[in-house]
Design a protein around this motif. Structure first.
Motif, mmCIF file in Angstrom:
data_model
loop_
_atom_site.group_PDB
_atom_site.id
_atom_site.type_symbol
_atom_site.label_atom_id
_atom_site.label_comp_id
_atom_site.label_asym_id
_atom_site.label_seq_id
_atom_site.Cartn_x
_atom_site.Cartn_y
_atom_site.Cartn_z
ATOM 1 N N VAL A 267 -4.658 -4.583 -9.050
ATOM 2 C CA VAL A 267 -5.462 -5.096 -7.937
ATOM 3 C C VAL A 267 -4.663 -6.114 -7.134
ATOM 4 C CG1 VAL A 267 -7.472 -6.497 -7.341
ATOM 5 C CG2 VAL A 267 -7.706 -4.652 -8.998
ATOM 6 N N ALA A 268 -4.043 -7.050 -7.831
ATOM 7 C CA ALA A 268 -3.281 -8.091 -7.140
ATOM 8 C C ALA A 268 -2.123 -7.503 -6.342
ATOM 9 C CB ALA A 268 -2.765 -9.109 -8.158
ATOM 10 N N LEU A 269 -1.394 -6.571 -6.941
ATOM 11 C CA LEU A 269 -0.199 -6.034 -6.283
ATOM 12 C C LEU A 269 -0.539 -5.013 -5.194
ATOM 13 C CD1 LEU A 269 2.199 -5.602 -9.338
ATOM 14 C CD2 LEU A 269 1.734 -7.625 -7.942
ATOM 15 N N SER A 270 -1.642 -4.306 -5.352
ATOM 16 C CA SER A 270 -2.041 -3.333 -4.344
ATOM 17 C C SER A 270 -2.596 -3.988 -3.092
ATOM 18 C CB SER A 270 -3.089 -2.371 -4.919
ATOM 19 O OG SER A 270 -2.575 -1.630 -5.993
ATOM 20 N N ASP A 271 -3.001 -5.254 -3.198
ATOM 21 C CA ASP A 271 -3.620 -5.947 -2.077
ATOM 22 C C ASP A 271 -2.653 -6.857 -1.332
ATOM 23 O OD1 ASP A 271 -6.186 -6.464 -0.684
ATOM 24 O OD2 ASP A 271 -5.845 -8.525 -1.346
ATOM 25 N N SER A 272 -1.461 -7.077 -1.910
ATOM 26 C CA SER A 272 -0.554 -8.063 -1.341
ATOM 27 C C SER A 272 0.869 -7.531 -1.267
ATOM 28 C CB SER A 272 -0.563 -9.345 -2.184
ATOM 29 O OG SER A 272 0.502 -10.197 -1.821
ATOM 30 N N PRO A 273 1.412 -7.301 -0.077
ATOM 31 C CA PRO A 273 2.821 -6.904 0.015
ATOM 32 C C PRO A 273 3.754 -7.946 -0.606
ATOM 33 C CG PRO A 273 1.711 -6.509 2.099
ATOM 34 C CD PRO A 273 0.748 -7.281 1.240
ATOM 35 N N ALA A 274 3.450 -9.225 -0.403
ATOM 36 C CA ALA A 274 4.305 -10.259 -0.970
ATOM 37 C C ALA A 274 4.286 -10.200 -2.496
ATOM 38 C CB ALA A 274 3.861 -11.638 -0.489
ATOM 39 N N LEU A 276 3.568 -7.543 -4.373
ATOM 40 C CA LEU A 276 4.251 -6.320 -4.791
ATOM 41 C C LEU A 276 5.757 -6.499 -4.714
ATOM 42 C CD1 LEU A 276 3.869 -3.304 -5.606
ATOM 43 C CD2 LEU A 276 4.098 -2.765 -3.168
ATOM 44 N N ALA A 277 6.250 -7.049 -3.612
ATOM 45 C CA ALA A 277 7.686 -7.266 -3.460
ATOM 46 C C ALA A 277 8.209 -8.197 -4.546
ATOM 47 C CB ALA A 277 7.991 -7.827 -2.075
ATOM 48 N N TYR A 306 6.337 2.283 -3.166
ATOM 49 C CA TYR A 306 5.181 1.943 -3.996
ATOM 50 C C TYR A 306 3.981 1.575 -3.124
ATOM 51 C CZ TYR A 306 7.613 1.912 -8.503
ATOM 52 O OH TYR A 306 8.280 2.274 -9.651
ATOM 53 N N TRP A 307 4.217 0.852 -2.024
ATOM 54 C CA TRP A 307 3.106 0.430 -1.171
ATOM 55 C C TRP A 307 2.442 1.615 -0.484
ATOM 56 C CZ3 TRP A 307 0.307 -3.871 -0.452
ATOM 57 C CH2 TRP A 307 -0.551 -3.892 0.661
ATOM 58 N N SER A 311 1.035 3.546 -5.599
ATOM 59 C CA SER A 311 1.312 4.014 -6.954
ATOM 60 C C SER A 311 1.711 2.915 -7.933
ATOM 61 C CB SER A 311 2.416 5.083 -6.916
ATOM 62 O OG SER A 311 3.603 4.587 -6.330
ATOM 63 N N ILE A 312 1.594 1.641 -7.547
ATOM 64 C CA ILE A 312 2.020 0.614 -8.505
ATOM 65 C C ILE A 312 1.135 0.631 -9.750
ATOM 66 C CG2 ILE A 312 0.667 -1.248 -7.426
ATOM 67 C CD1 ILE A 312 4.128 -1.502 -9.161
ATOM 68 N N GLY A 313 -0.175 0.783 -9.589
ATOM 69 C CA GLY A 313 -1.052 0.806 -10.759
ATOM 70 C C GLY A 313 -0.798 1.999 -11.654
ATOM 71 N N SER A 314 -0.666 3.180 -11.080
ATOM 72 C CA SER A 314 -0.430 4.372 -11.895
ATOM 73 C C SER A 314 0.949 4.350 -12.544
ATOM 74 C CB SER A 314 -0.612 5.643 -11.062
ATOM 75 O OG SER A 314 0.179 5.625 -9.890
#
Length: 395
Positions: A267-274, A276-277, A306-307, A311-314
């Motif tokens: 959830v955190a990484l899928s909602d924030s490009p910063a 995720l990066a 990934y963005w 696919s970061i969660g999967s």
């Protein structure tokens, strides 16, 4: 608990033209609205204050992260990346109901060249893109009468490949899909296998389960023996294991979180490009060893895949499902081991607890965890040497 509707396709589109039975051509075409959303979110990113001396143990400082995210929200040219990616032949196919994306680069050589198929697997947190330098190096040149056809799949749940539905992400499950890709879809009866990180597990199980088709395995991430074969270590083996465990002692929290709280993190990484990066690029830099290996745009390309594919969660499934992983059987096919620099000193006897027929052994003199991306020429040389001496198309 509510869930977002499951998407059958990522933000990149899949063309409808049939290429061959069971295959469709794939092209990257991210929508303009998706690009605009990424840029907006990147421009609006918030960053924390420095936390003590945390930067000293991280591969990515806050200053560099801010600069990367600013470029992501500004001048980073995804359309140029798309253009380069679309020059590489890519396809999708459905195997046992599972959508699989892959690149296939057919080798260029003389009519009399011996054509050697090889499947190449990426790991986490990277993708098929980072394996393309190796694929292009192998396919582009005939050496000693050998030319390679290189297949580079996106593992299930990574990039355009759909997440596994109803099956765990374990070595045997993914290996069977990839074996069907090589034999049933592409028609190769004998082939070589190479994998890194999570993909090395797929490669190892592929060779263990299908020695009739896997003519040989090349490993820069050689398998650690399972507990049943890790008893009575020699002093050399024990010293290396102690050193390796010490290196990872303060660097493995990411894996614990991805395996125990994957949805919370996703959830955190899928909602924030910063976010995720930070999560992805810190690992790319920390695991690559000394030196500047990639440009900022290359790092942002990985994060962008990934963005845009969500696919970061999967991609965490391999960590979540690791507890379901069966013990890796002994691998009896011919093997070449090229020890990547991040595991320097790996004892050959330790590898022989899994690989019973090691034909070639070398230490890569430079690089780090991402061998095919960092040192594609070195890895290609090891694969060529092995194929010239040991690939048997008949079996």
């Amino acid at each position: 608990m509510s869930r977002r509707p499951k998407r059958d396709r990522p933000a990149a589109s899949v063309g409808c033209r049939r290429y061959a039975p069971g295959m469709e051509q794939f092209r990257w075409e991210v929508g303009e609205a998706d690009l605009d959303e990424l840029r907006r979110r990147a421009r609006e990113a918030r960053f924390p204050r420095p936390i003590g001396d945390a930067a000293a143990e991280s591969g990515l400082t806050l200053d560099r992260l801010e600069a990367l995210v600013a470029r992501w929200g500004g001048d980073f040219d995804w359309r140029a990346v798309e253009g380069r990616l679309n020059e590489v032949p890519q396809f999708t196919t459905v195997i046992d109901g599972q959508l699989i994306h892959f690149a296939r680069i057919e080798g260029v050589g003389t009519p009399r060249a011996r054509r050697v198929p090889i499947i190449v697997f990426h790991g986490w947190p990277y993708s098929f893109i980072e394996m393309l330098p190796l694929a292009i190096e192998l396919a582009g040149t005939e050496v000693d009468g050998v030319v390679f056809d290189v297949v580079v799949p996106s593992l299930p749940g990574y990039g355009p490949s759909a997440a596994l539905d109803g099956a765990p992400f374990t070595g045997p499950v993914v290996a069977e899909l990839m074996h069907s890709l090589m034999t049933d879809v592409l028609g190769y009866s004998r082939y070589l296998s190479y994998g890194e990180d999570v993909g090395s597990t797929t490669s190892d199980f592929l060779a263990a389960l299908h020695p009739e088709s896997v003519a040989g395995l090349i490993a820069t991430h050689a398998a650690f023996p399972p507990p049943s074969r890790a008893n009575d270590l020699t002093p050399v083996e024990q010293r290396w294991v102690d050193w390796h465990d010490g290196e990872w002692k303060r660097a493995s929290a990411y894996a614990a979180l991805q395996s125990t709280r994957p949805e919370t993190l996703a959830v955190a990484l899928s909602d924030s490009p910063a976010g995720l990066a930070a999560w992805i690029i810190e690992k790319l830099l920390a695991w690559s060893g000394p030196g500047d290996w990639w440009s900022d745009d290359e790092l942002l390309t990985t994060a962008s895949l990934y963005w845009f594919t969500g696919s970061i969660g999967s991609s965490f499934a391999a960590y979540r499902d690791y507890r379901l992983q069966p013990e890796l059987p002994l691998v009896s096919v011919p093997v070449a081991v090229a020890v990547q620099h991040g595991e320097r000193g790996f004892p050959r006897s330790y590898a022989e607890r899994t690989y019973t027929d090691i034909r070639q052994w070398a230490d890569l003199p430079t690089g780090g965890h991402f061998s095919a991306w960092q040192t594609p020429q070195l890895v290609a040389a090891e694969i060529r040497s092995f194929a010239v001496g040991h690939f048997d198309p008949v079996g």
